[in-house]
Scaffold this active site. Structure first.
Site, PDB file in Angstrom:
ATOM      1  N   ASP A   1      -9.957  -4.544  -4.777  1.00 25.44           N
ATOM      2  CA  ASP A   1      -9.376  -3.576  -3.838  1.00 25.44           C
ATOM      3  C   ASP A   1     -10.124  -2.255  -3.954  1.00 25.44           C
ATOM      4  O   ASP A   1     -10.016  -1.550  -4.960  1.00 25.44           O
ATOM      5  CB  ASP A   1      -7.896  -3.390  -4.157  1.00 25.44           C
ATOM      6  CG  ASP A   1      -7.155  -2.558  -3.112  1.00 25.44           C
ATOM      7  OD1 ASP A   1      -7.805  -1.819  -2.353  1.00 25.44           O
ATOM      8  OD2 ASP A   1      -5.905  -2.653  -3.070  1.00 25.44           O
TER       9      ASP A   1
ATOM     10  N   HIS B   1      -7.918  -5.415  -0.299  1.00 20.34           N
ATOM     11  CA  HIS B   1      -6.682  -4.618  -0.280  1.00 20.34           C
ATOM     12  C   HIS B   1      -5.465  -5.372   0.248  1.00 20.34           C
ATOM     13  O   HIS B   1      -4.378  -5.263  -0.298  1.00 20.34           O
ATOM     14  CB  HIS B   1      -6.914  -3.356   0.550  1.00 20.34           C
ATOM     15  CG  HIS B   1      -5.745  -2.423   0.571  1.00 20.34           C
ATOM     16  ND1 HIS B   1      -5.121  -1.975  -0.576  1.00 20.34           N
ATOM     17  CD2 HIS B   1      -5.055  -1.854   1.611  1.00 20.34           C
ATOM     18  CE1 HIS B   1      -4.125  -1.161  -0.260  1.00 20.34           C
ATOM     19  NE2 HIS B   1      -4.062  -1.087   1.061  1.00 20.34           N
TER      20      HIS B   1
ATOM     21  N   SER C   1       0.841  -1.198   0.000  1.00 22.92           N
ATOM     22  CA  SER C   1       0.000   0.000   0.000  1.00 22.92           C
ATOM     23  C   SER C   1       0.881   1.254   0.000  1.00 22.92           C
ATOM     24  O   SER C   1       1.658   1.463  -0.921  1.00 22.92           O
ATOM     25  CB  SER C   1      -0.957  -0.056   1.190  1.00 22.92           C
ATOM     26  OG  SER C   1      -1.967   0.909   1.083  1.00 22.92           O
TER      27      SER C   1
END
Length: 269
Positions: A214, A244, A107
């Site tokens: 996601d 995610h 991320s």
């Protein structure tokens, strides 16, 4: 879970806490780069998989995150975070001279790792980007257009199809459950611009792995960023149905096996 230990060093803007999962005579050094609002302690199972693959594992809590110093989730310049992560690499190399280094970023950590590869990629043997914030992340423009950023935490249900993941996240006292801070959002925008202009990763073996579903970092926006980075060494894996946190998904063992197999191939080149 494998035994770990913590140490601290003086980072660019205060004390940084690093967790190390040691291994005698490792075949690689793995540096884990965590995401926004979380901390390296959420990566115990990832470290376990890497240790079984022959890695000694190191991972910092970024400034303003986890056990490191600083106002919570306040990052004014991601170049400073990249510099802090490089200090972790130097620490790892001092303990294990001559051992190849790989990096795994998730991320926001994927964004940091991508920028890291642009700055220090000559020292890496492989790179893994999990659900990276790259390219067109519409959250940034939406938040910066507001006079006041609302106090809306991340929805734990967007992390994984495994409900226990969201429940643990919601109850974790080291996770930030408040709003984004404007300087951090502005720093995101500058970092994404720098990465877009920073050039290809060339032949560096790179695995981009992303959840098809996601909702936090949508696939389409990241794909534009990957296009700017893309080099001859890129491997793309889109996980059907995944949200995610692909390392915390219901098929996490399969995902981590794919990561370690990729690292094996990269090291055997």
């Amino acid at each position: 879970m494998a035994a770990s230990r913590e140490r601290e060093f003086q980072g660019t803007r205060g004390g940084i806490t690093v967790r190390e999962w040691p291994l005698e005579h490792p075949r690689m050094l793995a540096i884990l780069v965590h995401g926004y609002g979380e901390h390296i302690g959420r990566y115990e199972h990832v470290a376990d998989a890497l240790i079984k693959a022959g890695a000694a594992v190191f991972g910092p809590d970024h400034m303003g995150h986890g056990r490191s110093a600083g106002d919570r989730v306040l990052i004014e310049d991601f170049e400073d975070v990249v510099t802090d992560v490089h200090a972790v690499e130097e620490l790892a190399r001092a303990e294990h001279p001559g051992v190849p280094v790989v990096m795994i970023g998730h991320s926001m950590g994927g964004m940091i790792a991508a920028r890291y590869a642009q700055r220090y990629g000559d020292g890496l043997s492989a790179l893994v980007l999990s659900g990276p914030v790259l390219g067109d992340w519409t959250v940034i423009g939406t938040l910066l257009a507001l006079d006041e950023i609302p106090d809306i935490p991340i929805d734990p249900g967007t992390l994984s199809r495994d409900p226990s993941v969201g429940a643990a996240y919601a109850q974790d006292p080291l996770v930030w459950h408040g709003p984004f801070k404007r300087p951090t959002v502005e720093a995101f925008a500058r970092a994404l611009e720098a990465i877009a202009k920073g050039g290809s990763l060339g032949a560096l073996p790179t695995l981009w792995i992303h959840g098809e579903e996601d909702a936090l970092v949508p696939l389409g926006g990241t794909r534009t960023g990957i296009a700017a980075l893309r080099g001859a060494g890129l491997t793309e894996r889109i996980r059907p149905g995944a949200r995610h946190e692909v390392f915390n998904e219901i098929d996490r063992d399969e995902v981590l096996a794919e990561v370690t197999a990729f690292l094996d191939r990269a090291l055997s080149r």
